[in-house]
Write a protein that holds these residues in place. Structure first.
Motif, mmCIF file in Angstrom:
data_model
loop_
_atom_site.group_PDB
_atom_site.id
_atom_site.type_symbol
_atom_site.label_atom_id
_atom_site.label_comp_id
_atom_site.label_asym_id
_atom_site.label_seq_id
_atom_site.Cartn_x
_atom_site.Cartn_y
_atom_site.Cartn_z
ATOM 1 N N THR A 150 0.799 -1.234 0.000
ATOM 2 C CA THR A 150 0.000 0.000 0.000
ATOM 3 C C THR A 150 0.825 1.275 0.000
ATOM 4 O O THR A 150 0.267 2.362 -0.003
ATOM 5 N N GLN A 151 2.146 1.173 0.047
ATOM 6 C CA GLN A 151 2.883 2.426 0.246
ATOM 7 C C GLN A 151 2.804 3.386 -0.939
ATOM 8 O O GLN A 151 2.851 4.592 -0.748
ATOM 9 N N PHE A 152 2.680 2.868 -2.110
ATOM 10 C CA PHE A 152 2.594 3.782 -3.254
ATOM 11 C C PHE A 152 1.201 3.786 -3.824
ATOM 12 O O PHE A 152 0.611 2.723 -4.021
ATOM 13 N N SER A 153 0.689 4.971 -4.094
ATOM 14 C CA SER A 153 -0.562 4.990 -4.845
ATOM 15 C C SER A 153 -0.222 5.222 -6.304
ATOM 16 O O SER A 153 0.639 6.035 -6.630
ATOM 17 N N SER A 154 -0.892 4.491 -7.145
ATOM 18 C CA SER A 154 -0.646 4.660 -8.576
ATOM 19 C C SER A 154 -1.963 4.464 -9.307
ATOM 20 O O SER A 154 -3.027 4.414 -8.682
ATOM 21 N N PHE A 155 -1.892 4.347 -10.615
ATOM 22 C CA PHE A 155 -3.132 4.227 -11.386
ATOM 23 C C PHE A 155 -3.049 3.113 -12.410
ATOM 24 O O PHE A 155 -1.996 2.884 -12.999
ATOM 25 N N GLY B 23 0.548 9.495 0.025
ATOM 26 C CA GLY B 23 -0.674 9.056 0.691
ATOM 27 C C GLY B 23 -0.401 8.553 2.087
ATOM 28 O O GLY B 23 -0.940 9.041 3.081
ATOM 29 N N LYS B 24 0.510 7.576 2.179
ATOM 30 C CA LYS B 24 0.856 6.985 3.478
ATOM 31 C C LYS B 24 1.515 8.022 4.374
ATOM 32 O O LYS B 24 1.239 8.104 5.573
ATOM 33 N N ASP C 233 -8.145 10.199 -4.196
ATOM 34 C CA ASP C 233 -6.692 10.262 -4.365
ATOM 35 C C ASP C 233 -6.124 10.553 -2.990
ATOM 36 O O ASP C 233 -6.314 11.652 -2.465
ATOM 37 N N ASN C 234 -5.410 9.590 -2.411
ATOM 38 C CA ASN C 234 -5.028 9.780 -1.015
ATOM 39 C C ASN C 234 -3.857 10.736 -0.832
ATOM 40 O O ASN C 234 -3.507 11.065 0.279
#
Lengths: 585, 194
Positions: free
Chosen positions: A185-190, A521-522, A541-542
């Motif tokens: 979960t550390q990276f938000s992506s698409f 995000g994190k 979008d966190n």
């Protein structure tokens, strides 16, 4: 659960049922929704469309509209949160999630009954294994706990060896679980655009039309314009779409046989100049991110270089400052070739200035490029509202202009987009002139001053995303030192003067451009928890959050600490930050 | 001039624009009737004089008779045309007419309207098993369902199949045309045309 066959597992299930469609506020979701509406109207599936702005709104809309509804479709929202936990639905309610946000919450992935994910199979490879995150021996745990109470001391002695072993194994598993989850979960992506997925469903059912292809194109372009996917991913998607476009737009016989009032889509290399067909060439060059940053148009020297470039191409200044459509045809038709030919001398790579894209022509009006539509739609979606208006008003206005018949509304929206981009560019200029972009050690930060005219139209998530990126590119072009390439940027803009709130966004450094992964995000979450700041993580979008302006100081201190700690320990954020260590002495 | 009042009535009819009903011109009608009465009396007198032996009165009688006929024709046209307008309105507005239109009708017209209503209702009930509302679709509909957008917060709305839909500002629904038609007329919903 991942849906393998969308037609069987999704579309056939919702036939003759009422469906609730929850759509978030972005252009991609809007296009996906439009495609779905077309499909549902063909098959007479009854539906209700409800726009949602954030997580809270999602909850409210669900409560209000869920009565008697068994099928709920979520477009570009919901994948990253545990939807069953948040909404507490009845057991027979089924959620279909079509969301480009990553990572998908593991509870959503492994819920086989109530949550169905409409996503591409190959994008879901890095999900942790079921056994790593979930354990079925819950009763063991309760056993262990009752043992812990200490009443059955004798029993405990007897099993102590076994018990200790079990506990150790459990602790290890938990550690491992936390690690896996953190890494996941550390990276938000698409992932792939929702509109593209919806289009592919339509195509599999042989219900695709030229209009639907166009909507799919707009969805994918939206992802590129808002820096959600990398260029490679974009080109991959565009190639898929291109085959559909040529299938729909190929007609036998001479070309003038086609009726003028049909939609014609063509695939070509497009100049990456913002809205240049609807603006003057000069304005467009000054306000597009890449050209503005390479020429540094905010300085005297940069302007001179730009004039020199135009002169070299043989374009008179008067012509360039004219509306593009009013330029002399002989010049206008050659603009693209001229720019491509001469721009390399000014330090541009060919891919900086052109990108494969699509044009649509309908009737005798101006051609529309996919990115034009995205920007216009986005400007309308995020237009500053009057007090009496609701945010949802603009949602349906934006939906209306996607319909190709509303040319007049489209033109108004294009004008709004121009205004928005103008505000964006002038804000970047202010940042640079006033030297408001500061370095906080592990990251850069900047704040839009309160009370400026621009602040009002910039305080929207999508626009903020573009502003942050523009600022970062402009700053690193200005600084020249390599170091700025490795620094992420945090940008804040005042949201509500009375309530003292502001909107904050974090974007990753430029050198990680290819991955489009965002670790803020994190980091934001942790910083908010440790400092007890009054923040609101309402957006899907966190890496965008609302916070109370007074808490800004302590929040940033915590954020600096956090990023520095992870820097020195080179923990999981290392991927982005180890690069920074190498760069900094 | 003879029959000029009656002609005025006709002119009034043709002046009125379609879709509206001018007030029932009782005053003018009474004047026409009075004129007819006096014409008739004069004719009676002349005829009885002729029977008594007087000559040379026939041409006068003939002129008056023609005027009488003309008056009659105009009056009937006036009344008939009004009935036609009222009948059209029944199909447009339904069985209850708006107050301002009702106000312009005379008593007989109102009772005619009520009887027409009753006849139509009886007829529509007799079609098929459970009756059919003929006024619903004046033109054949293109589709059974239409896409509508809520313009105001209306609250809950129960559909024919028993589902409950919350009509809230700025939600979009795909509903049965017949169900939402009256809501569109009330201004709660807006039809989204593509």
């Amino acid at each position: 659960m991942l849906v393998k066959d969308p037609k069987k597992e999704f579309y056939d299930k919702i036939q003759h049922q009422r469906v609730l469609i929850l759509v978030t506020f972005d252009v991609d979701a809007l296009c996906a929704c439009n495609i779905l509406q077309y499909l549902f109207q063909c098959d007479q599936v009854l539906y209700t469309v409800v726009p949602v702005t954030g997580k809270q709104d999602l909850e409210n809309s669900f409560l209000e509209n869920s009565e008697g509804i068994k099928h709920i479709l979520m477009l570009n929202c919901g994948a990253t949160i545990d939807i069953i936990e948040l909404l507490q639905p009845d057991d027979d309610v089924c959620f279909y999630i079509c969301d480009s946000h990553r990572p998908v919450d593991v509870h959503n992935v492994y819920n086989g009954v109530q949550v169905k994910l409409l996503m591409k199979d190959e994008e879901m490879r890095d999900i942790p294994d079921y056994d790593d995150v979930f354990r079925d021996d819950e009763d063991d745990e309760s056993d262990a706990e009752s043992n812990d109470e200490g009443e059955q001391l004798s029993k405990r002695k007897r099993y102590s060896d076994e018990y200790i072993l079990k506990r150790r194994e459990r602790r290890q598993w938990e550690e491992n679980r936390n690690k896996t989850l953190f890494e996941y979960t550390q990276f938000s992506s698409f992932g792939s655009s929702a509109a593209l997925l919806m289009f592919e469903i339509a195509w599999r059912m042989s219900k695709d039309t030229n209009d639907l292809v166009w909507l799919g194109i707009i969805g994918v372009t939206d992802q590129l314009v808002h820096y959600r996917i990398s260029r490679e991913k974009y080109i991959e998607d565009v190639m898929t779409l291109q085959s559909h476009v040529s299938r729909h737009n190929f007609k036998e016989g001479p070309e003038n046989n086609q009726p003028i009032n049909s939609l014609k889509i063509s695939f070509e290399d497009e100049l990456q100049l913002t809205l240049y067909r609807h603006w003057s060439l000069f304005e467009s060059i000054c306000k597009s991110v890449t050209t503005a940053c390479k020429f540094k148009v905010w300085s005297m020297k940069g302007r001179k270089r730009l004039h020199e470039f135009l002169a070299e191409m043989g374009l008179p200044l008067i012509q360039c400052q004219q509306k593009y459509s009013a330029m002399e045809p002989s010049l206008r038709n050659n603009v693209k070739e001229l720019i491509q030919k001469h721009i390399e001398k000014y330090g541009f790579a060919p891919e900086d200035i052109v990108i494969p894209s699509f044009n649509a022509q309908y009737g005798y009006r101006n051609k529309l490029c996919a990115s034009d539509v995205v920007l216009a739609c986005c400007a309308l979606l995020e237009s500053p509202q009057e007090k009496s208006q609701n945010a949802t008003d603009s949602f349906f206005q934006a939906m209306d202009i996607l319909n190709r018949k509303n040319t007049k509304e489209m033109e108004e929206a294009l004008n709004m987009a121009k205004k928005q981009i103008g505000a964006l560019a002038s804000q970047v200029q202010t940042f640079l002139d006033m030297q408001q972009v500061m370095s906080a050690g592990p990251f850069l930060y900047a704040f839009v001053q309160e009370g400026t005219l621009e602040a009002k139209c910039l305080s929207k998530p999508q626009c903020l995303q573009r502003l942050a990126r523009f600022t970062l590119e402009a700053y690193s072009a200005e600084r020249r030192s390599k170091k700025t390439q490795y620094l992420p940027l945090v940008l804040g803009v005042p949201l509500d003067a009375e309530q003292q709130t502001s909107l904050v966004i974090g974007i990753p450094p430029l050198n990680l451009d290819d991955e489009r992964k965002n670790f803020f995000g994190k980091a934001f979450e942790q910083a908010a928890v440790t400092t007890n700041s009054r923040t609101l993580h309402n957006y899907f979008d966190n890496y965008i959050l609302q916070m109370n302006t007074e808490d800004r100081g302590k929040f940033f201190d915590a954020l600096i600490n956090l990023l520095q700690v992870s820097l020195s320990l080179s923990l999981s954020l290392s991927l982005s930050l180890s690069a920074f260590i190498c760069a900094s002495p | 001039m003879l029959a000029s009042k009656a002609f005025e009535l006709i002119k009034e009819l043709s002046r009125g624009n379609s879709g509206s009903l001018s007030p029932y011109n009782e005053d003018c009608i009474r004047q026409v009737l009075d004129e007819m009465k006096s014409l008739y009396e004069q004719n009676q007198k002349d005829v009885s004089d002729t029977v008594a032996g007087e000559t040379g009165l026939f041409s006068g009688v003939q002129v008056r008779h023609a005027a009488l006929e003309r008056n009659k024709r105009c009056l009937l046209t006036y009344l008939y045309k009004r009935l036609q307008i009222i009948q059209e309105m029944r199909w447009e507005f339904g069985s209850v007419l708006p107050m301002d239109i009702r106000y312009n009708m005379c008593e007989q017209e109102i009772s005619w309207f009520n009887r027409y209503n009753k006849m139509l209702a009886v007829y529509m009930r007799s079609i098929g098993d459970s009756g059919l509302d003929l006024t619903q679709d004046m033109q054949p509909p293109k589709s059974l369902y239409i896409e509508v957008r809520c313009l105001k917060d209306h609250g809950e709305f129960e559909t024919q199949d028993g589902n409950i839909i919350v009509l809230k500002r700025n939600n979009q629904h795909f509903l049965l045309r017949s169900e939402c038609e009256h809501l569109i007329r009330q201004g709660v919903l807006e039809h989204v045309t593509n």
